[in-house]
Design an enzyme around this catalytic site. Sequence first.
Site, PDB file in Angstrom:
ATOM      1  N   ASP A 126      -8.339   1.666   3.847  1.00  0.00           N
ATOM      2  CA  ASP A 126      -8.927   0.413   4.241  1.00  0.00           C
ATOM      3  C   ASP A 126     -10.189  -0.034   3.309  1.00  0.00           C
ATOM      4  OD1 ASP A 126      -9.871  -1.974   5.550  1.00  0.00           O
ATOM      5  OD2 ASP A 126      -9.503  -1.342   7.501  1.00  0.00           O
TER       6      ASP A 126
ATOM      7  N   ASP B 270      -9.920   4.528  13.176  1.00  0.00           N
ATOM      8  CA  ASP B 270      -8.858   4.101  12.951  1.00  0.00           C
ATOM      9  C   ASP B 270      -8.607   3.962  11.310  1.00  0.00           C
ATOM     10  OD1 ASP B 270     -10.513   1.897  13.536  1.00  0.00           O
ATOM     11  OD2 ASP B 270      -8.973   0.335  12.857  1.00  0.00           O
TER      12      ASP B 270
ATOM     13  N   ARG C 226       0.823  -1.139  -0.056  1.00  0.00           N
ATOM     14  CA  ARG C 226      -0.031  -0.116  -0.259  1.00  0.00           C
ATOM     15  C   ARG C 226       0.838   1.358   0.184  1.00  0.00           C
ATOM     16  NH1 ARG C 226      -4.950   0.048   4.043  1.00  0.00           N
ATOM     17  NH2 ARG C 226      -3.276   0.006   5.690  1.00  0.00           N
TER      18      ARG C 226
HETATM   19  P1  AMP Z   1      -8.956  -3.774   9.652  1.00  0.00           P
HETATM   20  O1  AMP Z   1     -10.154  -4.606   9.987  1.00  0.00           O
HETATM   21  O2  AMP Z   1      -7.994  -4.303   8.543  1.00  0.00           O
HETATM   22  O3  AMP Z   1      -8.921  -2.058   9.682  1.00  0.00           O
HETATM   23  O4  AMP Z   1      -8.071  -4.258  11.112  1.00  0.00           O
HETATM   24  C1  AMP Z   1      -8.414  -3.999  12.324  1.00  0.00           C
HETATM   25  C2  AMP Z   1      -7.331  -4.397  13.427  1.00  0.00           C
HETATM   26  O5  AMP Z   1      -6.976  -5.622  13.351  1.00  0.00           O
HETATM   27  C3  AMP Z   1      -5.798  -3.731  12.922  1.00  0.00           C
HETATM   28  O6  AMP Z   1      -5.317  -3.438  14.096  1.00  0.00           O
HETATM   29  C4  AMP Z   1      -5.357  -4.857  12.063  1.00  0.00           C
HETATM   30  O7  AMP Z   1      -3.802  -4.939  12.075  1.00  0.00           O
HETATM   31  C5  AMP Z   1      -5.750  -6.213  12.759  1.00  0.00           C
HETATM   32  N1  AMP Z   1      -5.715  -7.261  12.173  1.00  0.00           N
HETATM   33  C6  AMP Z   1      -6.586  -7.546  11.040  1.00  0.00           C
HETATM   34  N2  AMP Z   1      -6.438  -8.673  10.285  1.00  0.00           N
HETATM   35  C7  AMP Z   1      -5.636  -9.329  10.944  1.00  0.00           C
HETATM   36  C8  AMP Z   1      -4.975 -10.525  10.814  1.00  0.00           C
HETATM   37  N3  AMP Z   1      -5.026 -11.526  10.046  1.00  0.00           N
HETATM   38  N4  AMP Z   1      -3.718 -10.567  11.922  1.00  0.00           N
HETATM   39  C9  AMP Z   1      -3.474  -9.752  12.639  1.00  0.00           C
HETATM   40  N5  AMP Z   1      -4.042  -8.723  13.087  1.00  0.00           N
HETATM   41  C10 AMP Z   1      -5.159  -8.356  11.930  1.00  0.00           C
HETATM   42 MG    MG Z   2      -7.871  -0.626   9.238  1.00  0.00          MG
END
Ligand code: AMP
Ligand code: MG
Length: 484
Positions: free
Chosen positions: A258, A248, A171
């Site tokens: 995102d 976030d 990204r």
């Molecule tokens: P997101 O839904 O992508 O905004 O992620 C929300 C939070 O969950 C963030 O802190 C991401 O880094 C963490 N996260 C999402 N998917 C994973 C994954 N497969 N392994 C570890 N952390 C994750």
């Molecule tokens: Mg995110």
Amino acid sequence: MNFSNSYACLDKVFYERLRPTPVQDPQLFLWNSSLSEQLMIPNELKHDSVALAQAFSGNHIIPGSEPIATVYAGHQFGSFVPQLGDGRAHLLGEVLDQFGQRWDIQLKGSGRTSFSRGGDGRCALGPAVREFIMSEAMNALGVPTTRCLAVVTTGETVFRETPLPGAVVTRVASSHLRVGTFQFFAARGDHQALKTLCNYTIERHYPELQEESQNQYILFLNKVFERQVHLVVEWMRVGFIHGVMNTDNTSLSGETIDYGPCAMMGIYDPQTVYSSIDTMGRYAFGNQPDILHWNIARFAECLLPLINADRNKAVDLVGPVIAEFPYRFEKEYMKMMGKKLGLTFFKPEDQKLISSILNRLKDRRLDYTIAFDLLTKSLMSETAASQINNELGVCFDLWKKRLSEQNEVPQKVQELMRQHNPVVIPRNHHVEKVLQESEQTGRVTLAEDFLQVLRSPYEEQAQTFEYQDPPSDCDENYQTFCGT
Ligand code: AMP
Ligand code: MG
């Protein structure tokens, strides 16, 4: 590569230094050539797909890169989570492009970090391709967005509901500073870090404020506010539903970030929601302005201790800015809708016309993109005019009457409308078809054909018509997932 890492120079409280976890068999799947030119990726790397796969999977650390995982917090669906952070991402560093502009280069799906909690730190190929396609489409539509430089398959399997091929997506963003980054330090009462973060963000995104000594943080709030309003107005223009507008995922640079559960609205309906986890419709298409208002208020709260040590005084200064939101948003939104309708100037009465047209679209269950495309074409085409006239009825006549007040030649009006009304968007059913093909066959042709059309969304190319059709079920059963 021309690395120049400023975030990694900040205090250790902002990140963790660690390398990506190597993957088994990296293979380059998608590569963004034009972005790679802009970023001045060196020739010896750019033309070597093996080296690219090694570098953009995290297996090989490019000289100059100093990988870190950043920390942040955030309100997720309205509930505060005091610590999130890059749980499956590594910021390789920042590069300066050919225009001297600074970009973060981040790998996502590159392994676990101390912020992973229970997660595996990995990403499946489908969501990686979705992020690449959607962000390229948004960029071409003229909507501020993070972009993707590469998708590399890992040769490993990730386990979600089913086993899936794994991938790492690169990204590229103006920065990864989020409202949640500020919340992390505000919630801990770490005013020193908060101040450092503000100064850093101002220098990086709002350098014009560096000269301001009085009310600098109020001005900062106003600028962030302004960019976010522009962003969400742009989403509303093209029918984009972000799907997970948590704090976030609200970027200080004002870029879309995102692409997990995002989707495009087909039939015009403000209540449209596709995300499987958004059961209450918090992030429905028409709620996006209100949610932005809420997110900006959360950002303002973080700034309070810096604005005035006396919280009441700080609230008195910030309150009016937040209270202004609905008016400022509405003004920008109406201006944008006016342009979609070819209005060269906007009058308060136009609000009524805009609402009646939108209500009509909703009542007749008309496709948002097709309806505005037909309106655009109706200025120069009898067929399009009669088609859309049949659907809009009296609204069409009111619109024509309003246009006649402008004394503009139809060609000029059409030009203005065309700049605001795409002929093609990344429709959900086409996106899904491409993701399926990518995951099931490993072939990239469908994705590339689709991307070629999406990169010219205001022009009808030979292949455009293949992607303009609404889905047969009007997306009634369509669902998106967070892609984790
Ligand atoms: P997101 O839904 O992508 O905004 O992620 C929300 C939070 O969950 C963030 O802190 C991401 O880094 C963490 N996260 C999402 N998917 C994973 C994954 N497969 N392994 C570890 N952390 C994750
Ligand atoms: Mg995110």
